[in-house]
Design an enzyme around this catalytic site. Structure first.
Site, short mmCIF file in Angstrom:
data_model
loop_
_atom_site.label_atom_id
_atom_site.label_comp_id
_atom_site.label_asym_id
_atom_site.label_seq_id
_atom_site.Cartn_x
_atom_site.Cartn_y
_atom_site.Cartn_z
N SER A 18 51.38 10.71 46.99
CA SER A 18 50.79 9.38 47.16
C SER A 18 49.42 9.51 47.84
O SER A 18 48.54 10.19 47.34
CB SER A 18 51.75 8.49 47.94
OG SER A 18 51.38 7.13 47.84
N GLU A 29 54.71 3.40 37.37
CA GLU A 29 53.96 3.22 38.62
C GLU A 29 52.65 2.46 38.39
O GLU A 29 51.98 2.67 37.38
CB GLU A 29 53.62 4.58 39.25
CG GLU A 29 54.81 5.37 39.71
CD GLU A 29 54.40 6.53 40.61
OE1 GLU A 29 53.66 6.28 41.57
OE2 GLU A 29 54.82 7.66 40.34
N HIS A 77 58.30 5.67 42.74
CA HIS A 77 57.13 6.33 43.30
C HIS A 77 57.55 7.51 44.17
O HIS A 77 58.43 7.38 45.03
CB HIS A 77 56.34 5.30 44.12
CG HIS A 77 55.13 5.83 44.80
ND1 HIS A 77 54.04 6.32 44.12
CD2 HIS A 77 54.81 5.92 46.13
CE1 HIS A 77 53.11 6.68 44.98
NE2 HIS A 77 53.55 6.47 46.20
#
Length: 320
Positions: free
Chosen positions: A154, A248, A278
């Site tokens: 991320s 996503e 995610h």
């Protein structure tokens, strides 16, 4: 899609995504909730956890997961420098131990999870400075650059890629590779999937992405290549391996980086997994797909640290 993955998506849709629909980000609440819900796995048998929190005499702030017989040394095999996710404003090495531990044991590689400074107390480029400083310290400690893989998920995935770009620009020796799980590479939130997957992504709403970017950026333009490496020139980078889910909102943050990397002659493999949450590898060992993803990530770590000279540019993209 396993029932375990479906359950994780159900939970995130009901417990996490509603908070991303709010018009402002509550940093303190996010940190408190994460600390309350964080689950820390047991240290794997034959490994030890060595914490370096508060170590003011070194850029290595964070924690090592290493073989119990000793610390990493030169020519002792691969080493992973891991940057955790959390939007640059929450989470820590502790919240990401399941991912780091799973990667370390599968790759048989010590992992250093970096405890970089968080926004808004420490805005851009604090996290980048910490990551480049940690990499340089690993080399100063005798670890060969070609043994190191910089990884992240991320925001940490975007940070890992930005670190590679900054190191190249500064003339530092390049590591063996970059491993990116659902990376956040565009803080300007211009990818088509921000809108196309809004409402489909079980974890994030599309508008939340730009809001989070402002927490880290402050007055820095969102298109700064060291903050949003999707806008960076990627030539000269080591091999990249990217994993992202088809649902996503950050899907295009990965696809565009892969396209840019290949156009620059960089060996880049992109895997798009179907309907995963995610950063699903963080759910290891509970989600079967998380375990399989970590198996593939570990194979990449071993491959680029063992056969880097034989690596050829790749244009592979697969749906899993």
């Amino acid at each position: 899609m396993s029932w375990q993955s479906a359950l994780a998506c159900w939970y995130l849709r009901r417990q996490f995504r509603p908070r991303t629909l709010k018009p402002r980000i509550n940093v303190e609440q996010a940190r408190a909730l994460t600390a309350k819900r964080a689950w820390s796995p047991r240290v794997p048998r034959g490994w030890r956890l060595r914490e370096l929190y508060g170590a003011n005499d070194t850029p290595l702030h964070g924690e090592w997961l290493e073989r119990a017989e000793g610390a990493p040394a030169a020519n002792s095999g691969p080493v992973v420098l891991f940057c955790h996710g959390g939007g640059y404003y929450f989470c820590s090495p502790r919240t990401h131990r399941s991912l780091a531990f799973g990667l370390a044991t599968r790759a048989d590689a010590p992992v250093f999870s970096l405890d970089y400074r968080l926004a808004p107390e420490h805005r851009f480029p604090a996290a980048l400075d910490d990551a480049t400083g940690a990499y340089r310290q690993l080399i100063a400690n005798g670890i060969a650059p070609e043994s190191i893989v910089i990884a992240g998920d991320s925001a940490g995935g975007g940070l890992a890629l930005a670190t590679l770009v900054a190191l190249r620009d500064a003339g530092d020796p390049m590591p063996a590779g970059g491993l990116l799980f659902s990376p956040w590479t565009d803080l300007a939130a211009t990818g088509a999937s921000i809108r196309a997957n809004d409402g489909i992504d079980p974890m994030f709403s599309g508008p939340a992405i730009a809001l989070a970017g402002k927490v880290y950026l402050g007055d820095t333009p969102a298109t700064h290549p060291y903050a949003s490496p999707v806008y960076a020139d990627l030539h000269g980078l080591p091999p990249l391996f990217i994993m992202v889910s088809s649902t996503e909102v950050l899907l295009d943050d990965s696809r565009r980086v892969a396209d840019n990397a290949r156009a620059a002659g960089v060996d880049c493999e992109l895997e798009v997994w179907t309907k995963m949450p995610h950063v699903w590898p963080i759910f290891a060992p509970f989600i079967p797909e998380a375990n399989r993803a970590l198996d593939r990530a570990a194979a990449f770590v071993r491959r680029v640290t063992t056969h880097r000279d034989a690596a050829q540019p790749s244009s592979a993209m697969s749906m899993v």
